[in-house]
Design an enzyme around this catalytic site. Structure first.
Site, PDB file in Angstrom:
ATOM      1  CB  CYS A 118      31.834  96.254 -48.555  1.00 55.84           C
ATOM      2  SG  CYS A 118      33.780  95.828 -49.295  1.00 55.84           S
TER       3      CYS A 118
ATOM      4  CD  GLU B  62      42.966  98.230 -58.876  1.00 53.74           C
ATOM      5  OE1 GLU B  62      41.931  97.830 -58.053  1.00 53.74           O
ATOM      6  OE2 GLU B  62      44.443  97.411 -58.125  1.00 53.74           O
TER       7      GLU B  62
END
Ligand code: SAM
Length: 474
Positions: free
Chosen positions: A251, A154
């Site tokens: 998404c 990340e």
């Protein structure tokens, strides 16, 4: 634990909208549904209606930390469960012990993708490129063989801290935490057998539960996200070994962010992998732009909006037979010896690395900006070492020689708030447990147990009106 997922960068338009917001609920952005690849206008209406309905609540159980729960299963994910209502998860010690992860159901389709990849039964080197807060990394850790190694990466430091917390609470010891940018992957050509790229996106699939997603959406944001995804997709493809598998997901429902991204790799020779989905699940199979993707819409699937596609790189996978040990075995009284770890130091904290991956981990360390090169297992204390908080939650913890202090739910909540626990027999060091699971370390001070739960992980919220979880008093 799993904090809210931020999506693509906010446009200046959305920032302005949020600043001037009066607390009113953001409307669904006008015009967004008309350009979606839905078959007819009735479907658009059904989608818009679903976006105004309550979102289902779901969790994914950690198979390494089993507990009893009666709830509807999620058909495409054996450890997924729907809950009848959204309880106050924060006040459930089992959440903090890593027994489950709160995750929306559609994104658990990752399970089907990994199963279809053919990599589920072999030891692989895997990368989760955009991993925070860790929903899919913890899912991968539950799916991959214990002999595999996952690099959970990340780029944003605050989100990376939450990722590490969630991975350590999950407890699988075969994970490294990294902080690379996609561009950093250039020296790692063909390095990974499995790469998950759950890309930052325009977030349409979160409209019903995330007002920030509604507020920030704009056609410009879609363009911006597609451009970022193009860079990430190319970097991931470069880092994928021949015969390796890329799972790409978002998404959102924008073809430009989904099928178009997959089509670019198909043009480079990527093989499209079919997922064995049941028609009753309501997932739409999409062949837009010559890709093969799977779309979840909340008017058809019991979950949020999601897209997933699975692509194999031409060629054969490299041999991952264990390499000869290159470092001394790590021996700590609280570390299971049979798991064969070697030591890797990171800023004075000793990390346990599965021995077979030691050499690989050394190679990945530089380019990937590794912040935790394995399971943090020991931190300096005086002239010696004491177990790191992550060890208390780890499945690599050897509990045979430890003093244990089982906590009630109430005591566990006080512990999780950072309080000392009164006890006139508090001597030495001990493992606090909840429902049999390791939670954190205690240090005896004769009349009380001092608390070693990390300050950054403490519960700070006050009691809420939401119902208690239905299983915590069992
Ligand atoms: N996979 C995560 C999960 O299931 O919990 C959610 C990932 S979220 C959709 C996308 C992540 O990509 C964010 O955490 C964001 O910080 C990260 N990200 C954004 N831009 C990135 C970039 N250029 N390179 C790598 N990661 C990036």
């Amino acid at each position: 634990m799993n904090r809210r997922k931020r999506i693509g960068p906010p446009s200046s338009h959305s920032q302005r909208k949020r600043r001037t917001g009066s607390g009113a609920i953001e409307p669904i952005p006008a015009g967004f549904a008309e350009q979606l690849p839905l078959s007819h206008t009735d479907e658009q209406a059904a989608l818009l209606q679903a976006l105004h309905a309550p979102a289902p609540t779901s969790i994914r159980l950690n198979p390494g930390k089993p507990f009893r729960i009666a709830a509807d299963p999620i058909p495409w994910c054996p450890n997924g469960r729907y809950l009848a209502q959204r309880p106050a998860f924060t006040f459930d010690p089992l959440l903090h012990a890593g027994a489950y992860y709160v995750q929306e159901a559609s994104s658990m389709l990752l399970e089907q993708a990994v199963r279809a990849s053919g990599l589920i039964d072999r030891d692989v080197l895997a990368l989760d490129l955009c991993a925070a807060p860790g929903g899919k990394s913890t899912h991968l850790l539950s799916l991959l063989t214990p002999g595999s190694l996952l690099v959970a990466n990340e780029v944003h430091p605050d989100r990376r801290a939450v990722l590490a917390e969630n991975c350590w609470k999950h407890g699988a010891p075969n994970v490294m935490i990294a902080g690379a940018r996609a561009e950093d992957l250039m020296p790692l050509a063909a390095a990974f057998d499995l790469i998950l790229l759950d890309a930052p996106c325009s977030g349409e699939g979160l409209f019903r539960k995330d007002h920030f997603a509604r507020a920030q959406w704009s056609p410009d944001l879609v363009q911006h996200c597609a451009a970022t995804q193009q860079v990430l997709v190319q970097a991931a493809w470069h880092a994928l070994s021949p015969g390796g598998v890329l799972v790409y997901s978002t998404c959102t429902w924008e073809a430009m962010e989904n099928e178009v991204q997959a089509a670019a790799l198909i043009a480079l020779g990527a093989e499209r992998i079919e997922l064995p989905l049941q028609p009753a699940w309501g997932v739409e199979r999409s062949t837009l732009h010559g890709a093969l993707g799977y779309r979840c819409y909340p008017h058809r699937v019991r979950g949020e909006g999601f897209f997933i596609t699975v692509l194999r790189k031409p060629g054969s996978l490299p041999d991952r037979t264990p390499t000869i040990r290159t470092a001394e075995p790590l021996r700590l009284p609280w570390l299971k010896e049979e798991l064969e770890f070697t030591a890797m130091d990171q800023r004075g904290t000793m990390h346990a690395m599965p021995a077979r991956w030691h050499r690989t981990a050394e190679r990945l360390r530089g380019p990937l900006r590794i912040v935790a090169p394995g399971l943090p297992s020991a931190e300096p204390k005086g002239a010696g070492w004491r177990p790191h908080p992550a060890m208390a939650l780890s499945q690599a913890l050897d509990r045979s020689a430890l003093k244990e202090v089982p906590l009630t739910d109430d005591a566990a909540l006080r512990y999780l708030r950072g309080e000392a626990l009164p006890d006139t027999a508090a001597e030495g060091d001990a493992l606090a447990t909840i429902h049999g699971l390791g939670l954190g370390w205690l240090h005896g001070a004769r009349t009380r147990w001092n608390n070693r739960w990390p300050a950054a992980w403490r519960i700070r919220a006050h009691a809420s009106d939401a119902a208690a979880v239905p299983w915590s008093k069992q």
